[in-house]
Design a protein around this motif. Structure first.
Motif, PDB file in Angstrom:
ATOM      1  N   GLU A   1       0.814  -1.194   0.000  1.00 36.36           N
ATOM      2  CA  GLU A   1       0.000   0.000   0.000  1.00 36.36           C
ATOM      3  C   GLU A   1       0.855   1.254   0.000  1.00 36.36           C
ATOM      4  O   GLU A   1       1.954   1.279   0.553  1.00 36.36           O
ATOM      5  CB  GLU A   1      -0.920   0.053   1.231  1.00 36.36           C
ATOM      6  N   LEU A   2       0.321   2.300  -0.630  1.00 36.27           N
ATOM      7  CA  LEU A   2       0.906   3.634  -0.576  1.00 36.27           C
ATOM      8  C   LEU A   2      -0.195   4.594  -0.161  1.00 36.27           C
ATOM      9  O   LEU A   2      -1.376   4.332  -0.395  1.00 36.27           O
ATOM     10  CB  LEU A   2       1.480   4.029  -1.935  1.00 36.27           C
ATOM     11  N   LYS A   3       0.217   5.716   0.438  1.00 33.56           N
ATOM     12  CA  LYS A   3      -0.774   6.658   0.945  1.00 33.56           C
ATOM     13  C   LYS A   3      -0.707   7.989   0.205  1.00 33.56           C
ATOM     14  O   LYS A   3       0.375   8.527  -0.034  1.00 33.56           O
ATOM     15  CB  LYS A   3      -0.536   6.916   2.432  1.00 33.56           C
ATOM     16  N   LEU A   4      -1.879   8.509  -0.136  1.00 32.64           N
ATOM     17  CA  LEU A   4      -2.032   9.881  -0.591  1.00 32.64           C
ATOM     18  C   LEU A   4      -2.831  10.628   0.470  1.00 32.64           C
ATOM     19  O   LEU A   4      -3.609  10.020   1.210  1.00 32.64           O
ATOM     20  CB  LEU A   4      -2.751   9.946  -1.933  1.00 32.64           C
TER      21      LEU A   4
ATOM     22  N   LEU B   1      -6.305   6.770   0.951  1.00 34.29           N
ATOM     23  CA  LEU B   1      -6.433   8.225   1.044  1.00 34.29           C
ATOM     24  C   LEU B   1      -6.782   8.622   2.467  1.00 34.29           C
ATOM     25  O   LEU B   1      -7.713   8.074   3.060  1.00 34.29           O
ATOM     26  CB  LEU B   1      -7.524   8.731   0.094  1.00 34.29           C
ATOM     27  N   ALA B   2      -6.045   9.595   2.992  1.00 31.60           N
ATOM     28  CA  ALA B   2      -6.384  10.207   4.276  1.00 31.60           C
ATOM     29  C   ALA B   2      -6.767  11.660   4.016  1.00 31.60           C
ATOM     30  O   ALA B   2      -6.122  12.346   3.220  1.00 31.60           O
ATOM     31  CB  ALA B   2      -5.198  10.133   5.229  1.00 31.60           C
ATOM     32  N   LYS B   3      -7.840  12.129   4.682  1.00 33.05           N
ATOM     33  CA  LYS B   3      -8.322  13.498   4.482  1.00 33.05           C
ATOM     34  C   LYS B   3      -8.097  14.320   5.752  1.00 33.05           C
ATOM     35  O   LYS B   3      -8.373  13.850   6.849  1.00 33.05           O
ATOM     36  CB  LYS B   3      -9.809  13.485   4.107  1.00 33.05           C
ATOM     37  N   TYR B   4      -7.606  15.539   5.557  1.00 34.11           N
ATOM     38  CA  TYR B   4      -7.307  16.431   6.667  1.00 34.11           C
ATOM     39  C   TYR B   4      -8.106  17.721   6.474  1.00 34.11           C
ATOM     40  O   TYR B   4      -7.879  18.474   5.534  1.00 34.11           O
ATOM     41  CB  TYR B   4      -5.802  16.717   6.725  1.00 34.11           C
TER      42      TYR B   4
ATOM     43  N   LEU C   1      -0.678  15.493   9.080  1.00 33.79           N
ATOM     44  CA  LEU C   1      -0.487  14.883   7.756  1.00 33.79           C
ATOM     45  C   LEU C   1       0.965  14.466   7.549  1.00 33.79           C
ATOM     46  O   LEU C   1       1.245  13.352   7.090  1.00 33.79           O
ATOM     47  CB  LEU C   1      -0.921  15.898   6.689  1.00 33.79           C
ATOM     48  N   ILE C   2       1.886  15.356   7.867  1.00 32.00           N
ATOM     49  CA  ILE C   2       3.312  15.066   7.649  1.00 32.00           C
ATOM     50  C   ILE C   2       3.751  13.863   8.466  1.00 32.00           C
ATOM     51  O   ILE C   2       4.516  13.008   7.987  1.00 32.00           O
ATOM     52  CB  ILE C   2       4.160  16.308   7.982  1.00 32.00           C
ATOM     53  N   GLU C   3       3.260  13.741   9.694  1.00 27.48           N
ATOM     54  CA  GLU C   3       3.632  12.606  10.529  1.00 27.48           C
ATOM     55  C   GLU C   3       3.158  11.277   9.925  1.00 27.48           C
ATOM     56  O   GLU C   3       3.765  10.230  10.148  1.00 27.48           O
ATOM     57  CB  GLU C   3       3.052  12.770  11.932  1.00 27.48           C
ATOM     58  N   ALA C   4       2.086  11.325   9.133  1.00 27.79           N
ATOM     59  CA  ALA C   4       1.583  10.107   8.492  1.00 27.79           C
ATOM     60  C   ALA C   4       2.419   9.694   7.290  1.00 27.79           C
ATOM     61  O   ALA C   4       2.271   8.591   6.774  1.00 27.79           O
ATOM     62  CB  ALA C   4       0.127  10.310   8.063  1.00 27.79           C
ATOM     63  N   GLU C   5       3.294  10.587   6.820  1.00 30.44           N
ATOM     64  CA  GLU C   5       4.224  10.324   5.726  1.00 30.44           C
ATOM     65  C   GLU C   5       3.565   9.778   4.460  1.00 30.44           C
ATOM     66  O   GLU C   5       3.881   8.681   3.977  1.00 30.44           O
ATOM     67  CB  GLU C   5       5.323   9.373   6.193  1.00 30.44           C
ATOM     68  N   PRO C   6       2.657  10.550   3.859  1.00 31.78           N
ATOM     69  CA  PRO C   6       2.097  10.128   2.566  1.00 31.78           C
ATOM     70  C   PRO C   6       3.119  10.297   1.463  1.00 31.78           C
ATOM     71  O   PRO C   6       4.106  11.033   1.614  1.00 31.78           O
ATOM     72  CB  PRO C   6       0.922  11.088   2.378  1.00 31.78           C
TER      73      PRO C   6
END
Length: 390
Positions: free
Chosen positions: A39-42, A81-84, A100-105
């Motif tokens: 998996e990769l995160k956006l 996808l994570a939404k902020y 968001l940055i801590e989640a390292e997308p």
């Protein structure tokens, strides 16, 4: 924000490692992915709540659609996808950006608005995570020397100049009154508009409103005294709808002309269909045009409706395009933020919303501006400026 070294994070959470593994199905998602490579995160950052939330929701919906379609192809690396939610507020955006940055997308879609972009993009630059805004138009954003920032919409200089030209040549206005809502985006657009309209021989009356206020009687009185042919509003739809209603209720019959921040059904709902009739709105977008000369547009409109049970709106197609740019980069093997950022330098695609190719400063090369009219309580795409005179 300074990023915490991975080794320190691992030491800090070592005591809870088993819980993390049980809850998440993996460990530290370094560089937007997981050790398994599955998996990769956006990440999307922008308004999901607040007075102008619909513009952000339109974008995140477009992003969700693109990712869902990509994952349905069963790729080697699926994307989440994570939404902020910034609420569209520059003061609220930094805390969301830090999380968001801590989640390292691997990549960021947004910020949606110019004010929040000014507040948080420096954080993304320091973290070296590529970001692409579907909608932030402030001209000043491109002058910061940012290396990871991009946008798929032309800037306020282009729009302000084109709007002034349309008012002078198509509406043949002899007098103009400008109102802005004192936001980062609105101030830049208003400045270029004033410059261009003055160059055309018209010096506008001007005033500012508080977008959170409800009584604009002082501004309405100034407009009535000026007796303009056109009122140009630089700002977002929530304040624009209130202003337009009060203009009409106060007897102001001048043509109402606005910009992409006001391009939402919310403008009409706030003003009332009768009061909004004939309003003209410009945008560097044409995605609500079902007859666009691109068959993929029709498919996108149909797919969006099927997924969300709603029509796509302003910037939905831009969100879809931005997500697909990232997804194509991932498919090509660019599975870290640095690799993905390098990939963005090579992008040259037709897009659903417009042709997309980035300049060295992250700007989009395409400068097209399109126009919409309010007719019978709905926004109707009319295309070129010569279609707005009626």
């Amino acid at each position: 924000m300074k990023r915490v070294p991975p080794v320190m994070r691992l030491l800090a959470v070592a005591g809870a490692a088993s819980l993390v593994l049980t809850a998440c199905g993996g460990s530290d998602d370094k560089d937007g992915g997981s050790p398994s490579g599955g998996e990769l995160k956006l990440a999307f950052i922008g308004a999901q709540t607040g007075p102008n939330a619909q513009l952000g929701i339109n974008i995140s919906n477009g992003v969700e659609l693109a990712i869902a379609q990509y994952n349905a192809t069963n790729p080697a690396k699926k994307v989440t996808l994570a939404k902020y939610d910034t609420k569209g507020d520059p003061a609220a955006a930094p805390a969301q950006a830090d999380t968001l940055i801590e989640a390292e997308p691997i990549g960021i879609i947004g910020p949606a608005f110019s004010g929040e972009s000014k507040a948080v993009v420096p954080k993304f630059e320091e973290a070296k995570i590529p970001s692409i805004s579907p909608s932030a138009t402030s001209t000043k954003l491109a002058a910061n020397g940012w290396k990871y920032w991009h946008r798929v919409i032309t800037n306020d200089d282009s729009q302000g100049a084109e709007d002034a030209k349309a008012i002078l040549t198509q509406l043949k206005a002899k007098s103009v009154f400008l109102v802005d809502d004192n936001e980062e985006y609105s101030i830049g657009l208003a400045g270029k508009f004033v410059e261009a309209i003055k160059a055309g021989g018209v010096t506008p009356g001007t005033d500012k409103i508080d977008p959170n206020a409800n009584d604009y009687s002082s501004t309405i009185n100034k407009i009535k005294a000026a007796k303009p042919d056109v009122v140009f509003f630089a700002g977002y739809y929530a304040a624009g709808g209130k202003l337009l209603k009060q203009m009409r209720d106060g007897g102001v019959t001048a043509k109402f002309f606005s910009d992409d921040g006001a391009l939402d059904q919310g403008l009409i709902d706030a003003a009332g269909a009768k009061q909004a009739e004939g309003a003209i709105i410009s945008c560097a977008c044409q995605s609500v045009n079902p007859t666009a000369d691109n068959p993929a547009v029709g498919k996108f409109i149909t797919d969006y409706k099927a997924k969300f049970n709603a029509d796509q709106g302003t910037y939905s197609a831009e969100g879809f395009d931005v997500a697909n740019i990232y997804l194509e980069g991932i498919k090509a093997g660019n599975d870290t933020p640095e690799k993905l950022n390098e990939y963005l330098k090579t992008v040259n695609v037709k897009g659903i919303s417009k042709p997309i190719k980035f300049t060295e400063t992250g700007e989009i090369e395409d400068k097209s501006i399109f126009y919409f009219l309010v007719k019978s309580g709905k926004l109707e795409f009319v295309g070129a400026a010569d279609k707005i005179a009626s």
